[in-house]
Write an enzyme that holds these catalytic residues in place. Structure first.
Site, PDB file in Angstrom:
ATOM      1  N   GLY A  33       0.821  -1.219   0.000  1.00 34.14           N
ATOM      2  CA  GLY A  33       0.000   0.000   0.000  1.00 34.14           C
ATOM      3  C   GLY A  33       0.849   1.259   0.000  1.00 34.14           C
ATOM      4  O   GLY A  33       2.046   1.219  -0.333  1.00 34.14           O
ATOM      5  N   GLY A  52       7.503  -6.747  -6.831  1.00 37.88           N
ATOM      6  CA  GLY A  52       6.789  -7.739  -7.631  1.00 37.88           C
ATOM      7  C   GLY A  52       5.834  -7.111  -8.636  1.00 37.88           C
ATOM      8  O   GLY A  52       6.013  -5.955  -9.048  1.00 37.88           O
ATOM      9  N   ASP A  53       4.796  -7.857  -9.007  1.00 36.49           N
ATOM     10  CA  ASP A  53       3.884  -7.391 -10.065  1.00 36.49           C
ATOM     11  C   ASP A  53       3.198  -6.074  -9.696  1.00 36.49           C
ATOM     12  O   ASP A  53       3.115  -5.156 -10.517  1.00 36.49           O
ATOM     13  CB  ASP A  53       2.850  -8.478 -10.411  1.00 36.49           C
ATOM     14  N   ASP A  61       6.741 -15.760  -5.653  1.00 37.57           N
ATOM     15  CA  ASP A  61       5.732 -16.534  -6.393  1.00 37.57           C
ATOM     16  C   ASP A  61       6.143 -16.829  -7.841  1.00 37.57           C
ATOM     17  O   ASP A  61       5.510 -17.642  -8.500  1.00 37.57           O
ATOM     18  CB  ASP A  61       4.392 -15.780  -6.427  1.00 37.57           C
ATOM     19  N   ARG A  65       0.196 -17.047  -4.468  1.00 37.44           N
ATOM     20  CA  ARG A  65      -1.059 -16.316  -4.384  1.00 37.44           C
ATOM     21  C   ARG A  65      -1.983 -16.707  -5.534  1.00 37.44           C
ATOM     22  O   ARG A  65      -3.095 -17.129  -5.331  1.00 37.44           O
ATOM     23  CB  ARG A  65      -0.715 -14.837  -4.501  1.00 37.44           C
ATOM     24  N   TYR A  81       6.235 -18.210   5.814  1.00 39.38           N
ATOM     25  CA  TYR A  81       7.293 -17.196   5.749  1.00 39.38           C
ATOM     26  C   TYR A  81       8.695 -17.809   5.801  1.00 39.38           C
ATOM     27  O   TYR A  81       9.664 -17.150   5.416  1.00 39.38           O
ATOM     28  CB  TYR A  81       7.104 -16.173   6.867  1.00 39.38           C
TER      29      TYR A  81
HETATM   30  N1  LIG Z   1      -1.919  -1.133  -9.868  1.00 39.30           N
HETATM   31  C1  LIG Z   1      -1.052  -0.489  -9.059  1.00 39.30           C
HETATM   32  N2  LIG Z   1      -0.733   0.808  -9.291  1.00 39.30           N
HETATM   33  C2  LIG Z   1       0.130   1.452  -8.488  1.00 39.30           C
HETATM   34  N3  LIG Z   1       0.726   0.895  -7.409  1.00 39.30           N
HETATM   35  C3  LIG Z   1       0.444  -0.378  -7.123  1.00 39.30           C
HETATM   36  C4  LIG Z   1      -0.460  -1.140  -7.924  1.00 39.30           C
HETATM   37  N4  LIG Z   1      -0.559  -2.382  -7.384  1.00 39.30           N
HETATM   38  C5  LIG Z   1       0.253  -2.383  -6.285  1.00 39.30           C
HETATM   39  N5  LIG Z   1       0.854  -1.188  -6.146  1.00 39.30           N
HETATM   40  C6  LIG Z   1       1.793  -0.797  -5.070  1.00 39.30           C
HETATM   41  O1  LIG Z   1       2.990  -1.573  -5.193  1.00 39.30           O
HETATM   42  C7  LIG Z   1       3.473  -1.938  -3.905  1.00 39.30           C
HETATM   43  C8  LIG Z   1       3.667  -3.428  -3.811  1.00 39.30           C
HETATM   44  O2  LIG Z   1       2.508  -4.135  -4.262  1.00 39.30           O
HETATM   45  P1  LIG Z   1       2.133  -5.577  -3.715  1.00 39.30           P
HETATM   46  O3  LIG Z   1       1.034  -6.118  -4.539  1.00 39.30           O
HETATM   47  O4  LIG Z   1       1.911  -5.496  -2.249  1.00 39.30           O
HETATM   48  O5  LIG Z   1       3.465  -6.427  -3.843  1.00 39.30           O
HETATM   49  P2  LIG Z   1       4.295  -6.953  -5.092  1.00 39.30           P
HETATM   50  O6  LIG Z   1       4.893  -5.806  -5.764  1.00 39.30           O
HETATM   51  O7  LIG Z   1       5.285  -7.842  -4.467  1.00 39.30           O
HETATM   52  O8  LIG Z   1       3.314  -7.681  -5.970  1.00 39.30           O
HETATM   53  C9  LIG Z   1       2.479  -1.404  -2.890  1.00 39.30           C
HETATM   54  O9  LIG Z   1       3.005  -0.229  -2.338  1.00 39.30           O
HETATM   55  C10 LIG Z   1       1.226  -1.137  -3.708  1.00 39.30           C
HETATM   56  O10 LIG Z   1       0.458  -0.047  -3.193  1.00 39.30           O
HETATM   57  O1  LIG Z   2       3.516 -10.704   3.204  1.00 39.37           O
HETATM   58  P1  LIG Z   2       2.062 -10.907   3.307  1.00 39.37           P
HETATM   59  O2  LIG Z   2       1.335  -9.598   3.241  1.00 39.37           O
HETATM   60  O3  LIG Z   2       1.643 -11.771   4.432  1.00 39.37           O
HETATM   61  O4  LIG Z   2       1.605 -11.644   1.980  1.00 39.37           O
HETATM   62  C1  LIG Z   2       1.854 -12.956   1.664  1.00 39.37           C
HETATM   63  C2  LIG Z   2       1.974 -13.051   0.178  1.00 39.37           C
HETATM   64  O5  LIG Z   2       3.230 -12.583  -0.212  1.00 39.37           O
HETATM   65  C3  LIG Z   2       3.842 -13.498  -1.111  1.00 39.37           C
HETATM   66  O6  LIG Z   2       4.828 -14.219  -0.412  1.00 39.37           O
HETATM   67  C4  LIG Z   2       4.545 -12.761  -2.212  1.00 39.37           C
HETATM   68  O7  LIG Z   2       3.653 -11.949  -2.890  1.00 39.37           O
HETATM   69  P2  LIG Z   2       4.173 -10.656  -3.621  1.00 39.37           P
HETATM   70  O8  LIG Z   2       5.301 -11.095  -4.520  1.00 39.37           O
HETATM   71  O9  LIG Z   2       2.994 -10.156  -4.392  1.00 39.37           O
HETATM   72  O10 LIG Z   2       4.660  -9.699  -2.606  1.00 39.37           O
HETATM   73  C5  LIG Z   2       2.712 -14.417  -1.560  1.00 39.37           C
HETATM   74  O11 LIG Z   2       3.149 -15.727  -1.865  1.00 39.37           O
HETATM   75  C6  LIG Z   2       1.822 -14.423  -0.363  1.00 39.37           C
HETATM   76  O12 LIG Z   2       0.490 -14.640  -0.726  1.00 39.37           O
HETATM   77 MG   LIG Z   3       2.387  -9.563  -6.173  1.00 41.85          MG
END
Ligand SMILES: Nc1ncnc2c1ncn2[C@@H]1O[C@H](COP(=O)(O)OP(=O)(O)O)[C@@H](O)[C@H]1O
Ligand SMILES: O=P(O)(O)OC[C@H]1O[C@](O)(COP(=O)(O)O)[C@@H](O)[C@@H]1O
Ligand SMILES: [Mg+2]
Length: 444
Positions: free
Chosen positions: A147, A171-172, A202, A247, A359
């Site tokens: 976030g 990540g994504d 992932d 996930r 974890y």
């Molecule tokens: N569609 C998006 N647009 C802008 N920022 C995003 C979007 N999706 C996620 N983020 C931001 O990228 C950061 C990481 O996203 P998150 O989904 O938690 O992990 P990851 O990058 O590992 O997939 C967070 O700060 C989140 O608010």
């Molecule tokens: O760290 P959190 O918020 O408990 O989330 C757990 C999630 O993070 C992961 O380890 C990695 O996800 P991201 O690469 O999107 O951060 C997932 O496999 C799992 O669902």
């Molecule tokens: Mg992700």
């Protein structure tokens, strides 16, 4: 026809000689520098009998003869976002040491606690001495968060602090955020190089061969499977149940299953399955327990989520980044397995040992292979940014490092293809049911 997928370049900077020319350790010789015409093909397998096939190519990563930044004018920022992944600290370390040693950059800062750190926390000055042993530590010393993505606040902070290179490790979700930042920076006509370094345990980021830390996580996952196997084998009608991260993709479960060979059934989010009736999971487990006396079940956390009963608020729950919050598929499985056995065989012994390493598989330091990978990624990122590229992701494609447009990476997801050879191999190793085919047969 082959043409390189174009990567944006900063236009307002001046060409200058690469300081590696004078670096006593490198002695750049013929072939050391990468030319703009050097490319990596996206695909290496082709059907020679097919008439015409378009070939996608990406610029090859590596040092350029000329760079676009005066090293003493660089102010670099490094940030880590999202969940942990083995190797994050190695990437940070190698970015710092690489910028310092290869190019002579002296202004390098770590942004604490993910995207929100840009506007809400003080950046931390980094140098090789500060980061020297970070590759031996799990997690991210800079800290991370989900976030807190406020585009304008982040870009204002980049501008205010005078950062002209930003290295975003995530990540994504992070990559989608990085695209927004890149676009806003372009709109404001700022000469700031942006690169996204893909991190995800992932392995759900597309185009690149795999994400760093994934192999380390698979190794850890295997230990959990081995323990589940021992527990199951040592019980009467024992089931070893292991829940692994994943996930929306089942790469960890798939790879751990293939490398362990102790698994009887592997369930992933990309594949539907069912429990009761002909061709279902219970029928399969019944047979396995009769034949072998035990069974090992591996389930990715995102598998079977739609089968778990949940109330309205659970259905709506999201984490701070907007990712859906899952219910524990392992706990649910343990209870449905016990109910099933109690119904069918009330007088027979039965044990389910549930192992949830969550974890533990991602909070460890990277193994040797991942550490080397992290180093090459970090150096590829630095060479690209110093050469003036922006809005790109460095990553291995068919074993060679390339620069891929950030937006392309953010839009492409790497899912397990359940119609390909690898998944067929899993099924041949486990002999698990082909749920999809069985389900169609059952409903005819
Ligand atoms: N569609 C998006 N647009 C802008 N920022 C995003 C979007 N999706 C996620 N983020 C931001 O990228 C950061 C990481 O996203 P998150 O989904 O938690 O992990 P990851 O990058 O590992 O997939 C967070 O700060 C989140 O608010
Ligand atoms: O760290 P959190 O918020 O408990 O989330 C757990 C999630 O993070 C992961 O380890 C990695 O996800 P991201 O690469 O999107 O951060 C997932 O496999 C799992 O669902
Ligand atoms: Mg992700």
């Amino acid at each position: 026809m082959t043409g390189a997928t174009s990567i944006p370049c900063l236009s307002g900077l001046h060409h200058r000689r690469n300081p590696l020319e004078d670096n006593p350790f490198f002695h750049p010789s013929n072939g050391f520098y990468i030319n703009p015409s050097d490319v990596i093909l996206a695909q290496v397998a082709y059907d020679l009998s097919a008439q015409s096939q378009s070939r996608v190519a990406y610029h090859r990563a590596g040092p350029r003869r000329e760079i676009m930044y005066e090293p003493s004018a660089v102010k670099a920022a490094i940030v880590t976002c999202g969940g942990l992944c083995p190797g994050m600290n190695t990437v940070i370390r190698e970015l710092v040491v690489g910028l310092w040693e290869l190019y002579g950059v002296r202004e390098i800062y770590g942004i604490p606690a993910g995207y929100r750190g840009f506007y809400s926390m003080e950046a931390v000055k980094l140098d090789p001495k500060a980061v020297h042993d970070w590759h031996k530590k799990g997690g991210t010393v800079l800290a991370t968060s989900r976030g807190g993505f406020h585009l304008h606040k982040i870009v204002d902070a980049i501008q205010l602090n005078g950062f002209n290179q930003v290295y975003i490790i995530g990540g994504d979700g992070t990559m989608r955020g990085a695209v927004e930042i890149f676009k806003e920076i372009s709109l404001r006509k700022l000469e700031v190089g942006i690169t996204g370094i893909p991190k995800t345990v992932d392995n759900d980021v597309g185009i690149i061969d795999r994400s760093f830390g994934f192999q380390t996580a698979v190794e850890m996952a295997q230990q959990a499977i081995s323990a589940a196997h021992v527990e199951a084998e040592s019980a009467v009608n024992g089931i070893g149940l292991v829940k692994l991260m994943g996930r929306s993709t089942g790469h960890i479960a798939l790879h751990a299953t293939l490398s362990s060979r102790d698994v009887d059934c592997c369930l992933i989010p990309e594949m539907d399955f069912y429990l009761e009736g002909k061709g279902g999971l219970f029928e399969f487990l019944e047979k396995r327990l009769k034949e072998r006396g035990h069974a090992v079940l591996v389930v990715a956390e995102g598998a079977g989520q739609e089968m778990i009963p949940r109330n309205e608020s659970q259905k709506q729950e999201r984490d701070e980044s907007g990712n859906p919050v899952f219910l524990d598929v392992g706990v649910w499985f343990k209870s449905v397995l016990k109910d099933w056995w109690g119904r069918e065989h009330p007088d027979e012994l039965f044990t389910v040992k549930y192992i949830d390493p969550t974890y533990m598989i991602r909070a460890v330091p990277a193994n040797a292979t991942d550490n080397l990978y992290c180093t090459l990624l970090a150096h590829s990122a630095i060479h690209g940014v110093m050469a003036g590229y922006t809005g790109f992701v460095p990553g291995p494609i068919n074993g060679n490092y390339a620069y891929i447009p950030l937006e392309e990476v953010a839009l492409t997801k790497n899912e397990v293809n359940t119609s390909d050879h690898k998944w067929a191999w899993v099924r041949s190793v486990t002999n698990q049911p082909d749920f999809e085919t069985n389900f169609k047969g059952q409903s005819l």
